[in-house]
Design an enzyme around this catalytic site. Structure first.
Site, PDB file in Angstrom:
ATOM      1  CG  ASP A 206      -2.269   0.717   0.955  1.00 42.86           C
ATOM      2  OD1 ASP A 206      -2.227   1.880   0.507  1.00 42.86           O
ATOM      3  OD2 ASP A 206      -3.334   0.126   1.197  1.00 42.86           O
ATOM      4  N   GLY A 232       4.427   1.113  -1.654  1.00 43.79           N
ATOM      5  CA  GLY A 232       4.535   1.260  -3.105  1.00 43.79           C
ATOM      6  C   GLY A 232       3.300   1.899  -3.682  1.00 43.79           C
ATOM      7  CG  ASP A 233       1.744   5.077  -6.891  1.00 38.62           C
ATOM      8  OD1 ASP A 233       0.858   4.413  -7.484  1.00 38.62           O
ATOM      9  OD2 ASP A 233       1.811   6.312  -6.936  1.00 38.62           O
ATOM     10  CG  PHE A 234      -1.782   0.121  -7.299  1.00 40.80           C
ATOM     11  CD1 PHE A 234      -2.442   1.115  -7.998  1.00 40.80           C
ATOM     12  CD2 PHE A 234      -2.392  -0.417  -6.162  1.00 40.80           C
ATOM     13  CE1 PHE A 234      -3.676   1.591  -7.578  1.00 40.80           C
ATOM     14  CE2 PHE A 234      -3.629   0.061  -5.717  1.00 40.80           C
ATOM     15  CZ  PHE A 234      -4.272   1.066  -6.431  1.00 40.80           C
ATOM     16  CG  HIS A 252     -14.946  -0.632  -6.178  1.00 41.97           C
ATOM     17  ND1 HIS A 252     -16.067  -0.739  -5.377  1.00 41.97           N
ATOM     18  CD2 HIS A 252     -13.936  -0.254  -5.358  1.00 41.97           C
ATOM     19  CE1 HIS A 252     -15.741  -0.412  -4.137  1.00 41.97           C
ATOM     20  NE2 HIS A 252     -14.468  -0.130  -4.092  1.00 41.97           N
TER      21      HIS A 252
END
Ligand code: SAM
Length: 343
Positions: A206, A232-234, A252
């Site tokens: 996250d 982390g940043d997806f 969503h």
């Protein structure tokens, strides 16, 4: 159909419609009881009307109506010793219990209730109606205030708890070793899963700003040797390597290109035979029955710039495009289901 039968059907439909029309009143009674800590106050023992009123600091005029409305709504019992929790409110609405679901209700009250007040603006403009109504990115904006961030993340724990339990119990985890939860929030799913399946290791992935909330919650599980957090940043970072990747209420939040991008990244991160598990309030394929899922999709209009909920068939299509050879849909709990794709 006879006229008498038609009349009965009308009456039933009218009753239902009027119940929906005043649904906000029942919601607000429940939210207010949670905000007052009423169910927590009743955790130790039942309380007579006057004692409960005084403990909650309520005016005498409507306190009895408020408590009896909760009885009539099935949220309290009333007996010879006064008002008492029902088995369900004792389990889910007492702040001292691990299954506390009130975080979600507190957030629904403090944020969503007002934001839904301008649903019409959202429908007319296609724009979110929350903190980012006048610009900004949802998570950046929300997480600037640590109290709101923690309230949101606790709400996620409450919202996902039943699905987390069902996922833990219904899937065969014996073939897996490392599970990564992408957008793990407080990490409650992994905590529960790893306690039940001692052979598993878990990675919570996250944003860095979630780390403290994750650490605080998972400390209680005593799983430091098997459960870790990867910041982390997806959008910009690769997903952690694992043989099962979980996306709970992630897809969503985003528009279709992002949903597809995330599933492609999942495919790249998994070994052959690895699985991706996507769970949400999946809309039924015919888009007629799962009202909570359709309302959740409208909630994504209120909360995000491009998010929407979708059917199991939609998700299976995106999984196939990403390369997953096999996928299936399974019900989890309540209005939630999962789609499992195997690489
Ligand atoms: C709707 S919550 C779902 C939380 C949890 N999976 C659940 O089902 O309860 C979305 C999560 O995605 C995380 N998130 C948002 N943007 C992200 C990003 N760019 N990279 C990694 N995580 C992100 C948020 O911090 C939040 O924990």
């Amino acid at each position: 159909m006879s006229n008498a039968r038609k009349e009965q059907d009308h009456t039933a439909a009218l009753d239902r419609m009027l119940q929906l029309a005043t649904g906000y009143q029942a919601s607000k009674v429940l939210f207010t009881a949670v905000r007052l800590g009423l169910f927590t106050e009743l955790a130790a023992r039942p309380l007579p009307c006057e004692e409960l009123r005084l403990r909650l600091g309520l005016h005498p005029r409507a306190a009895r109506d408020f408590f009896d409305a909760l009885v009539a709504l099935g949220l309290l019992d009333r007996g010879e010793h006064g008002y008492a929790n029902t088995p369900t409110t004792a389990r889910y609405l007492d702040r001292g219990r691990p299954g506390y679901l009130g975080g979600f209700l507190e957030m629904a009250d403090s944020r969503l209730y007002d934001f839904w007040g301008t649903l019409l603006d959202g429908l007319r403009t296609g724009e979110p109606q929350n903190e980012i109504k006048h610009g900004g990115e949802f998570f950046d904006t929300l997480y600037q205030d640590p109290a709101r961030r923690s309230e949101f993340l606790q709400a996620m724990t409450g919202l996902s708890m039943r699905s987390a339990h069902a996922l833990t119990d219904t899937l065969d985890w014996s073939a897996h070793r490392v599970v990564a939860d992408i957008g793990c929030a407080e990490g409650a799913l992994l905590g529960h899963l790893l306690l039940r399946h001692p052979h598993l290791h878990g990675i919570g992935f996250d944003l860095e700003s979630v780390r403290d909330d994750f650490d605080r919650r998972v400390e209680r599980f005593g799983l430091a040797d098997r459960l870790s957090f990867t910041a982390g940043d997806f959008f910009t970072d690769p997903l952690p390597r694992a043989d099962a990747l979980v996306f709970g209420h992630i897809l969503h939040d985003w528009d279709l290109p992002t949903k597809r991008m995330l599933l492609r990244k999942a495919y790249e991160a998994l070994p052959t035979g690895g699985v991706v598990i996507v769970y949400e309030t999946l809309i039924d394929d015919d888009r007629r029955e799962n009202a909570p899922a359709l309302l959740m999709s409208l909630n994504m209009l209120i909360e995000t710039t491009g998010g929407f909920d979708y059917t199991g068939a939609d998700c299976r299509g995106w999984l196939a495009e990403a390369g997953f050879g096999d996928s299936r849909v399974r019900h989890l709990a309540g209005a939630e289901s999962m789609v499992i794709g195997t690489k």
